[in-house]
Scaffold this active site. Sequence first.
Site, PDB file in Angstrom:
ATOM      1  NE  ARG A  42      76.700  15.872   3.028  1.00 33.04           N
ATOM      2  CZ  ARG A  42      76.082  16.090   4.164  1.00 33.04           C
ATOM      3  NH1 ARG A  42      74.786  16.252   4.201  1.00 33.04           N
ATOM      4  NH2 ARG A  42      76.751  16.169   5.301  1.00 33.04           N
ATOM      5  CB  ALA A 231      65.573  14.577  26.253  1.00 29.74           C
ATOM      6  CB  CYS A 282      70.994  15.587  17.390  1.00 26.86           C
ATOM      7  SG  CYS A 282      71.106  15.170  15.639  1.00 26.86           S
TER       8      CYS A 282
HETATM    9  P1  NAD Z   1      72.705  15.801   7.073  1.00 27.67           P
HETATM   10  O1  NAD Z   1      72.253  17.202   6.897  1.00 27.67           O
HETATM   11  O2  NAD Z   1      74.164  15.505   7.244  1.00 27.67           O
HETATM   12  O3  NAD Z   1      72.214  14.919   5.810  1.00 27.67           O
HETATM   13  C1  NAD Z   1      70.915  14.956   5.303  1.00 27.67           C
HETATM   14  C2  NAD Z   1      71.005  14.846   3.779  1.00 27.67           C
HETATM   15  O4  NAD Z   1      69.674  14.673   3.249  1.00 27.67           O
HETATM   16  C3  NAD Z   1      71.561  16.093   3.081  1.00 27.67           C
HETATM   17  O5  NAD Z   1      72.724  15.752   2.357  1.00 27.67           O
HETATM   18  C4  NAD Z   1      70.407  16.562   2.156  1.00 27.67           C
HETATM   19  O6  NAD Z   1      70.867  17.076   0.914  1.00 27.67           O
HETATM   20  C5  NAD Z   1      69.641  15.276   1.957  1.00 27.67           C
HETATM   21  N1  NAD Z   1      68.235  15.485   1.555  1.00 27.67           N
HETATM   22  C6  NAD Z   1      67.303  16.254   2.165  1.00 27.67           C
HETATM   23  N2  NAD Z   1      66.125  16.141   1.538  1.00 27.67           N
HETATM   24  C7  NAD Z   1      66.315  15.282   0.501  1.00 27.67           C
HETATM   25  C8  NAD Z   1      65.461  14.767  -0.521  1.00 27.67           C
HETATM   26  N3  NAD Z   1      64.172  15.091  -0.563  1.00 27.67           N
HETATM   27  N4  NAD Z   1      65.983  13.933  -1.442  1.00 27.67           N
HETATM   28  C9  NAD Z   1      67.302  13.584  -1.384  1.00 27.67           C
HETATM   29  N5  NAD Z   1      68.152  14.030  -0.442  1.00 27.67           N
HETATM   30  C10 NAD Z   1      67.664  14.868   0.492  1.00 27.67           C
HETATM   31  O7  NAD Z   1      71.882  15.215   8.303  1.00 27.67           O
HETATM   32  P2  NAD Z   1      72.341  14.048   9.320  1.00 27.67           P
HETATM   33  O8  NAD Z   1      73.255  14.605  10.354  1.00 27.67           O
HETATM   34  O9  NAD Z   1      72.737  12.853   8.542  1.00 27.67           O
HETATM   35  O10 NAD Z   1      70.951  13.773  10.070  1.00 27.67           O
HETATM   36  C11 NAD Z   1      69.885  13.138   9.408  1.00 27.67           C
HETATM   37  C12 NAD Z   1      68.840  12.752  10.433  1.00 27.67           C
HETATM   38  O11 NAD Z   1      69.396  11.803  11.359  1.00 27.67           O
HETATM   39  C13 NAD Z   1      68.325  13.906  11.307  1.00 27.67           C
HETATM   40  O12 NAD Z   1      66.963  13.694  11.574  1.00 27.67           O
HETATM   41  C14 NAD Z   1      69.130  13.765  12.581  1.00 27.67           C
HETATM   42  O13 NAD Z   1      68.415  14.272  13.707  1.00 27.67           O
HETATM   43  C15 NAD Z   1      69.260  12.269  12.709  1.00 27.67           C
HETATM   44  N6  NAD Z   1      70.447  11.802  13.459  1.00 27.67           N
HETATM   45  C16 NAD Z   1      71.659  12.411  13.265  1.00 27.67           C
HETATM   46  C17 NAD Z   1      72.778  11.917  13.923  1.00 27.67           C
HETATM   47  C18 NAD Z   1      74.130  12.551  13.732  1.00 27.67           C
HETATM   48  O14 NAD Z   1      75.051  12.157  14.432  1.00 27.67           O
HETATM   49  N7  NAD Z   1      74.311  13.513  12.842  1.00 27.67           N
HETATM   50  C19 NAD Z   1      72.676  10.792  14.754  1.00 27.67           C
HETATM   51  C20 NAD Z   1      71.417  10.183  14.907  1.00 27.67           C
HETATM   52  C21 NAD Z   1      70.314  10.702  14.241  1.00 27.67           C
HETATM   53  C1  UGA Z   2      74.432  12.361  20.222  1.00 28.49           C
HETATM   54  C2  UGA Z   2      74.067  11.043  20.935  1.00 28.49           C
HETATM   55  O1  UGA Z   2      75.156  10.661  21.769  1.00 28.49           O
HETATM   56  C3  UGA Z   2      73.770   9.935  19.933  1.00 28.49           C
HETATM   57  O2  UGA Z   2      73.336   8.769  20.620  1.00 28.49           O
HETATM   58  C4  UGA Z   2      72.673  10.414  18.988  1.00 28.49           C
HETATM   59  O3  UGA Z   2      72.410   9.426  18.010  1.00 28.49           O
HETATM   60  C5  UGA Z   2      73.106  11.693  18.301  1.00 28.49           C
HETATM   61  O4  UGA Z   2      73.391  12.700  19.323  1.00 28.49           O
HETATM   62  C6  UGA Z   2      72.051  12.298  17.426  1.00 28.49           C
HETATM   63  O5  UGA Z   2      70.884  12.003  17.569  1.00 28.49           O
HETATM   64  O6  UGA Z   2      72.490  13.119  16.621  1.00 28.49           O
HETATM   65  P1  UGA Z   2      76.616  13.336  19.060  1.00 28.49           P
HETATM   66  O7  UGA Z   2      75.895  14.629  19.164  1.00 28.49           O
HETATM   67  O8  UGA Z   2      77.178  12.941  17.752  1.00 28.49           O
HETATM   68  O9  UGA Z   2      75.647  12.128  19.508  1.00 28.49           O
HETATM   69  O10 UGA Z   2      77.819  13.291  20.109  1.00 28.49           O
HETATM   70  P2  UGA Z   2      77.889  13.130  21.697  1.00 28.49           P
HETATM   71  O11 UGA Z   2      79.009  12.242  22.016  1.00 28.49           O
HETATM   72  O12 UGA Z   2      76.577  12.780  22.288  1.00 28.49           O
HETATM   73  O13 UGA Z   2      78.291  14.598  22.154  1.00 28.49           O
HETATM   74  C7  UGA Z   2      77.378  15.671  22.090  1.00 28.49           C
HETATM   75  C8  UGA Z   2      77.982  16.880  22.783  1.00 28.49           C
HETATM   76  O14 UGA Z   2      78.040  16.668  24.189  1.00 28.49           O
HETATM   77  C9  UGA Z   2      79.401  17.197  22.348  1.00 28.49           C
HETATM   78  O15 UGA Z   2      79.564  18.591  22.224  1.00 28.49           O
HETATM   79  C10 UGA Z   2      80.255  16.633  23.467  1.00 28.49           C
HETATM   80  O16 UGA Z   2      81.505  17.266  23.598  1.00 28.49           O
HETATM   81  C11 UGA Z   2      79.358  16.917  24.661  1.00 28.49           C
HETATM   82  N1  UGA Z   2      79.624  16.026  25.806  1.00 28.49           N
HETATM   83  C12 UGA Z   2      79.441  14.686  25.708  1.00 28.49           C
HETATM   84  C13 UGA Z   2      80.044  16.583  27.010  1.00 28.49           C
HETATM   85  O17 UGA Z   2      80.211  17.820  27.126  1.00 28.49           O
HETATM   86  N2  UGA Z   2      80.264  15.752  28.072  1.00 28.49           N
HETATM   87  C14 UGA Z   2      80.095  14.406  28.000  1.00 28.49           C
HETATM   88  O18 UGA Z   2      80.314  13.714  29.025  1.00 28.49           O
HETATM   89  C15 UGA Z   2      79.664  13.859  26.777  1.00 28.49           C
END
Ligand code: NAD
Ligand code: UGA
Length: 473
Positions: A42, A231, A282
């Site tokens: 990565r 939620a 998420c």
């Molecule tokens: P991800 O799986 O894409 O990335 C996490 C990374 O952390 C991985 O590359 C993994 O190798 C690395 N990692 C894990 N343990 C480690 C360690 N001990 N040392 C170094 N690297 C380590 O996950 P993500 O989608 O970026 O989500 C991360 C967090 O953010 C989650 O808690 C998720 O719920 C939250 N979050 C995600 C989103 C989103 O849109 N994906 C949005 C808001 C919040």
């Molecule tokens: C969601 C939240 O929107 C972010 O605020 C949050 O940070 C993130 O989760 C997280 O914690 O990971 P994300 O999952 O990236 O973001 O995308 P969304 O735009 O929320 O869509 C989530 C799902 O709901 C998708 O499958 C989308 O197609 C669906 N969706 C969204 C619908 O079916 N209808 C809508 O009106 C909106």
Amino acid sequence: MDLNVKKICCIGAGYVGGPTMAVIAKNCPHLEVNVVDKNQSRIDAWNESDLDKLPIYEPGLKDIIKRYRGINLHFSSDIKTNIANADLIFISVNTPTKTKGFGAGQASDLKWIDSSAREISKYAKGQTIVVEKSTLPVRTAQTIKEILEGAASNTKSNSEKPKFSVLSNPEFLAEGTAIDDLENPDRVLIGGDNQESISILVDIYKNWISEEKIITTNLWSAELSKLIANAFLAQRISSINSISALCEYTGANISEVSLAIGSDKRIGEKFLNAGPGFGGSCFKKDISNLIYIANHYGLTEVSEYWQKVIDINEWQTKRISKLIVEKLFNTISSKKICILGFAFKANTNDTRESPAIKICKELLEESCKISIYDPKVNCKQIENDLLVKQSNELSENETGEWIFANSIIEASVNSDAIIVATEWEEFKFINWRKIYKEMRKPAWVFDTRSIINIQEVKDSGINYWRIGEGITQ
Ligand code: NAD
Ligand code: UGA
């Protein structure tokens, strides 16, 4: 805490760590931002000279990486050195649902949080602010504090012991709009009990975000608010999806209903698009965690209430798969079905919990042939998600098989039905007359996102079904 932050480290170079740190580096040229990950491939992908090979696709991300990588933004697998040099450390690691053991299927797996805290306590020097960026169960900051302090006293003498303060700064970005969400957030949330550390983090954000958008709270409110925000968003989708089914039976139209109810400012117009069910890494994970926490405190009514949001989501996806089979004369064995879109939403290459995965798996069970086209998801990712290798070519056998396609037209050749599963922009402008010529007749299109040009479909001769539209034929 008398600290002048110069170096930031972020543990976790994923969908959150990468874009978030890129935007901090862009807006804070006086800071050095180091993103570390234990996953070497990565990190290599983040350091790719070909910017089309970055591990994450997000509109606007490439430009920031091009301008700031190697200047004040660095990606590395040297976790030890970067923790040791950092004044402030974000923890952005994954927190998926546990798959086994106590709380399997509901509780968050905190092993990566635990190991990050231990790495920090082992390598950090002097005063360090530790910031939870990952989404976590309420009160995890207490666990992190205990690990940081406990593990440090195991390994270091009193004079060498680093001093920590822990903040919660959950991330609200959505994939596909991450850069814009980070540049112009509705709010930034910072929870903590150390006023000085809070002010330091507030000052970093103030480099590009106005102060009135920065909300400060206690630790537990910040941690819990993140789970609740997700939620509530998911609850809106389940609400509108439940009504989409009612529309299909009554002749009402879900787009019109969304517009009518969303025009009330108290309800609001956003997040009212009916679809095949919410996906993404998420929503399900965070509601499951909320359910687990509510049960932990004996709040059965609360947990049952939120469980329904997940139940409706699963029901929505399944009812679409079932309905497709029914429309195709109750058998799809050996028929070819074209899936347009595999990502869980448009403008991302992320497929985690994508409804397209469930739909494909359910259709493959019915022994059909599937061709899949997505503008950003690659064949290998689809193989991983479906747990079935793609076929070299689709056979005549009565077995479920799938094949990857490089364009809409290639995917649709000889198909009996097309399912629009993701709302990619290019699907809005399909030339349906041209597609119709390539399909087997009677031809069907199933629009699970309500995005295609219906007049063109009608004119082309293709039968269609659209989510939440009372035109059941
Ligand atoms: P991800 O799986 O894409 O990335 C996490 C990374 O952390 C991985 O590359 C993994 O190798 C690395 N990692 C894990 N343990 C480690 C360690 N001990 N040392 C170094 N690297 C380590 O996950 P993500 O989608 O970026 O989500 C991360 C967090 O953010 C989650 O808690 C998720 O719920 C939250 N979050 C995600 C989103 C989103 O849109 N994906 C949005 C808001 C919040
Ligand atoms: C969601 C939240 O929107 C972010 O605020 C949050 O940070 C993130 O989760 C997280 O914690 O990971 P994300 O999952 O990236 O973001 O995308 P969304 O735009 O929320 O869509 C989530 C799902 O709901 C998708 O499958 C989308 O197609 C669906 N969706 C969204 C619908 O079916 N209808 C809508 O009106 C909106």
